[in-house]
Design an enzyme around this catalytic site. Structure first.
Site, PDB file in Angstrom:
ATOM      1  N   THR A   1      84.437  13.593 128.858  1.00 41.60           N
ATOM      2  CA  THR A   1      83.975  14.947 129.196  1.00 41.60           C
ATOM      3  C   THR A   1      83.214  14.874 130.512  1.00 41.60           C
ATOM      4  O   THR A   1      82.716  13.828 130.892  1.00 41.60           O
ATOM      5  CB  THR A   1      83.012  15.524 128.138  1.00 41.60           C
ATOM      6  OG1 THR A   1      81.852  14.701 128.121  1.00 41.60           O
ATOM      7  CG2 THR A   1      83.628  15.571 126.787  1.00 41.60           C
TER       8      THR A   1
ATOM      9  N   LYS B   1      66.010  32.437 130.061  1.00 39.23           N
ATOM     10  CA  LYS B   1      64.877  32.802 129.220  1.00 39.23           C
ATOM     11  C   LYS B   1      63.899  33.574 130.102  1.00 39.23           C
ATOM     12  O   LYS B   1      63.255  33.001 130.978  1.00 39.23           O
ATOM     13  CB  LYS B   1      64.238  31.512 128.687  1.00 39.23           C
ATOM     14  CG  LYS B   1      63.461  31.674 127.414  1.00 39.23           C
ATOM     15  CD  LYS B   1      64.272  31.379 126.170  1.00 39.23           C
ATOM     16  CE  LYS B   1      63.570  31.771 124.903  1.00 39.23           C
ATOM     17  NZ  LYS B   1      63.094  30.669 124.098  1.00 39.23           N
TER      18      LYS B   1
HETATM   19  P1  ADP Z   1      83.598  20.682 130.212  1.00 39.83           P
HETATM   20  O1  ADP Z   1      83.893  22.147 130.428  1.00 39.83           O
HETATM   21  O2  ADP Z   1      82.120  20.382 130.130  1.00 39.83           O
HETATM   22  O3  ADP Z   1      84.371  19.775 131.090  1.00 39.83           O
HETATM   23  P2  ADP Z   1      85.066  20.920 127.770  1.00 39.83           P
HETATM   24  O4  ADP Z   1      86.358  21.163 128.428  1.00 39.83           O
HETATM   25  O5  ADP Z   1      85.024  20.051 126.574  1.00 39.83           O
HETATM   26  O6  ADP Z   1      84.083  20.274 128.776  1.00 39.83           O
HETATM   27  O7  ADP Z   1      84.412  22.331 127.530  1.00 39.83           O
HETATM   28  C1  ADP Z   1      83.781  22.714 126.351  1.00 39.83           C
HETATM   29  C2  ADP Z   1      82.894  23.900 126.561  1.00 39.83           C
HETATM   30  O8  ADP Z   1      83.603  24.996 127.132  1.00 39.83           O
HETATM   31  C3  ADP Z   1      82.329  24.451 125.282  1.00 39.83           C
HETATM   32  O9  ADP Z   1      81.193  23.718 124.882  1.00 39.83           O
HETATM   33  C4  ADP Z   1      81.991  25.898 125.664  1.00 39.83           C
HETATM   34  O10 ADP Z   1      80.741  25.977 126.309  1.00 39.83           O
HETATM   35  C5  ADP Z   1      83.059  26.228 126.659  1.00 39.83           C
HETATM   36  N1  ADP Z   1      84.118  27.020 126.010  1.00 39.83           N
HETATM   37  C6  ADP Z   1      85.318  26.598 125.579  1.00 39.83           C
HETATM   38  N2  ADP Z   1      86.043  27.609 125.079  1.00 39.83           N
HETATM   39  C7  ADP Z   1      85.282  28.727 125.180  1.00 39.83           C
HETATM   40  C8  ADP Z   1      85.462  30.103 124.822  1.00 39.83           C
HETATM   41  N3  ADP Z   1      86.592  30.550 124.299  1.00 39.83           N
HETATM   42  N4  ADP Z   1      84.446  30.945 125.053  1.00 39.83           N
HETATM   43  C9  ADP Z   1      83.279  30.521 125.603  1.00 39.83           C
HETATM   44  N5  ADP Z   1      83.065  29.236 125.976  1.00 39.83           N
HETATM   45  C10 ADP Z   1      84.047  28.348 125.770  1.00 39.83           C
END
Ligand code: ADP
Length: 537
Positions: free
Chosen positions: A181, A436
């Site tokens: 990640t 916040k």
């Molecule tokens: P990164 O974006 O940090 O590279 P990931 O691809 O694993 O890692 O992303 C996961 C994050 O993306 C989730 O923790 C969330 O914050 C966001 N996310 C994924 N899908 C959605 C969604 N449908 N709506 C809102 N946020 C989302």
């Protein structure tokens, strides 16, 4: 006493064998860098994946050894998706948009043994060459047949396979694939998927109330295969025998639409920014692309604005919204309406459709605040925590990140969410994006969704900026649509219909474009840096 059923391992071997046996005639189409279309079949992918598996074993691939890939979405990457795990190795997809420094760190941390890389991506390897030591590097000839010095040709590797390939004995809990990640907080963290987690995830995302994929579908994973298993879609397509269409390196809206129309794609999946671009292209060129009548769009990875879902719907493009994370293989929820919601008025239906949906089977969720688990009232928020058979139980070789799991075995997602009485999850923010203000919390996701509902606004991100009195206040960063202008005051007045005065951003900055992450989401960390010395008037 045990049940009397067979203890049959859940491995990707069964998926590969199934596609080879039953769906050999179905096509796999890949767009090449020169825009030509490379056409093959699952019969060929099956044959070549097994040949690759055998060749890798001859090259010295041992149980659990990592094989890195630096590839676009194409048929050869699909071969590696199956060959490496089915040979007993671990497929480690590298994100080609990371910096050479990040990639070198990840390769070294994962202990990658071999690399499979596209010819057109070779310059990325050259930049990190001094920092990493692969035993062998194979180059996939997607436009050029010359192999750089010190490397070998992927096609020649496949021809070294001899006779029938025998699968090694595999346990369903054996490691199969790995993905890091992004390192926005701390170092990049590796998630090591097992065969079992990938198989169960594939079954869960294929269900009718998730992506509803059938053999007759034509699937275009716009989501990159170099990140989070391309939402598991390559495995799903093979399991059900659906035709696969890969975009190669061509991600611009016109190229995607041309591919979708030309191959009559019926399911395409991507992050909201991809569909925002596609929507804009469709609106500017009505009637130019004849898309399949039953085309559905998977949307997720970031919160899609309600206006986007509505606009796509109005063009007959039904969306399936889901939420997920690399740590969840990656899909965790799906946003289908329940039967009794289908007759609800449109506004109420869209209010549900823009939520992140219900957890997939076997995924359990709770939202936890400092006071404990919050009630499912759709309003109380807490950190979203999950557990289930395709949720990571730890990061690869990173004991210092153990605090991402609670003592009672739940994964702390870092997302802040409410859960409504129906069980639908509403992601309000990522912990690191929270605003916040004077002790009160403001949802940037809600503000962004509302801003992108204004006809003049193309893109919007809302970030927290330090404030002398309120500690933090929201600042909106907005991109206007071509040919449109609007004042900050008018946008603030527009938000006034929906939000309390103290929730409305005090200022609006207009910019040409918003920065994107490596997978196309808005990069709020960069915006926060850019505006850290912002002076409130
Ligand atoms: P990164 O974006 O940090 O590279 P990931 O691809 O694993 O890692 O992303 C996961 C994050 O993306 C989730 O923790 C969330 O914050 C966001 N996310 C994924 N899908 C959605 C969604 N449908 N709506 C809102 N946020 C989302």
């Amino acid at each position: 006493m045990s049940g009397t059923m067979m203890d049959f391992p859940l491995t990707l071997v069964a998926v590969l064998e199934r596609v080879g046996k039953y769906f050999g005639k179905i096509e796999v189409v890949s767009r090449r860098p020169d825009r030509s279309l490379h056409r093959t079949t699952y019969a060929q992918v099956y044959r070549r994946a097994r040949a690759l598996a055998q060749a890798l074993q001859h090259a010295g691939l041992g149980h659990g050894d990592r094989v890195a890939t630096l590839c676009w979405n194409h048929a050869e990457h699909l071969e590696a998706y199956f060959a490496v795990p089915c040979a007993g190795g671990v497929l480690h997809t590298l994100n080609l948009r990371l910096s050479p420094g990040e990639l070198s760190y990840i390769v070294r941390h994962a202990g990658d043994k071999f690399l499979i890389i596209d010819d057109v991506l070779f310059p990325i390897y050259e930049k990190m060459r001094g920092e990493v030591s692969f035993e062998r590097v194979w180059v996939v000839p997607t436009i050029s047949s010359t192999t750089p010095a010190g490397c070998e040709n992927y096609e020649q590797l496949i021809t070294t396979a001899r006779g029938e390939f025998q699968y090694p004995a595999l346990n369903e809990n054996d490691p199969a694939a790995m993905c890091y990640t992004s390192g926005t907080t701390g170092p990049p963290k590796g998630v090591l998927y097992s065969h079992r987690s990938l198989v169960l995830h594939t079954l869960a995302i294929g269900m009718a109330d998730t992506f509803d994929l059938r053999q007759r579908d034509v699937l275009l994973p716009v989501v990159p295969m170099f990140h989070a298993n391309a939402w598991g879609l390559p495995f799903l397509a093979a399991m059900v025998g659906a035709k696969l269409v890969f975009p190669g390196p061509h991600y611009d809206p016109a190229s995607l639409l041309e591919l979708m129309a030309g191959e009559q794609v019926t399911f395409a999946a991507g992050v909201p920014t991809v569909w925002m671009g596609v929507l804009e292209a469709l609106e500017k060129n009505p009637g130019r692309w004849k898309l399949a009548a039953d085309l559905r769009l998977g949307i997720g990875g970031a919160a899609p604005p309600e206006a986007l879902i509505r606009a796509l719907d109005s063009l007959g493009l039904r969306t399936m919204h889901s939420w997920g994370m690399t740590e969840l293989t990656p899909v965790g929820t799906a946003g289908t309406l329940k039967s009794y919601m289908l007759d609800w008025p449109d506004d109420e239906k869209y209010a549900v459709k823009r939520l992140q949906g219900l957890p997939l089977p076997f995924v359990e969720v709770r939202a936890v605040s400092e006071q404990g688990e919050v009630p499912w009232d759709g309003e109380s928020v807490g950190e979203l925590q999950v557990r289930g058979p395709f949720v990571a139980a730890s990061y690869y070789n990173l004991p210092e990140a153990a605090d991402r799991w609670t003592n009672d075995g739940w994964f702390r997602t870092g997302d802040v969410a409410a859960i409504d009485p129906e069980g639908y999850i509403k992601i309000a923010d990522r912990t690191k994006d929270l605003i916040k203000s004077g002790g009160e919390w403001i949802s940037s996701v809600d503000l962004e969704s509302a801003l992108m509902g204004h006809p003049a606004v193309k893109e919007a991100a809302v970030i927290a900026v330090a404030h002398p009195k309120w500690l933090e206040r929201p600042l909106a960063v907005v991109v206007c649509k071509d040919g449109w202008t609007i004042s900050a005051e008018d946008l603030r007045a527009f938000l006034g219909w929906k939000f309390a005065k103290w929730q409305i951003p005090d200022a609006v900055e207009f910019v040409e474009a918003l920065p994107r992450t490596s997978v196309g989401k808005f990069k709020k960390s960069e915006l926060r840096e850019r505006y850290q010395n912002w002076k409130w008037k």
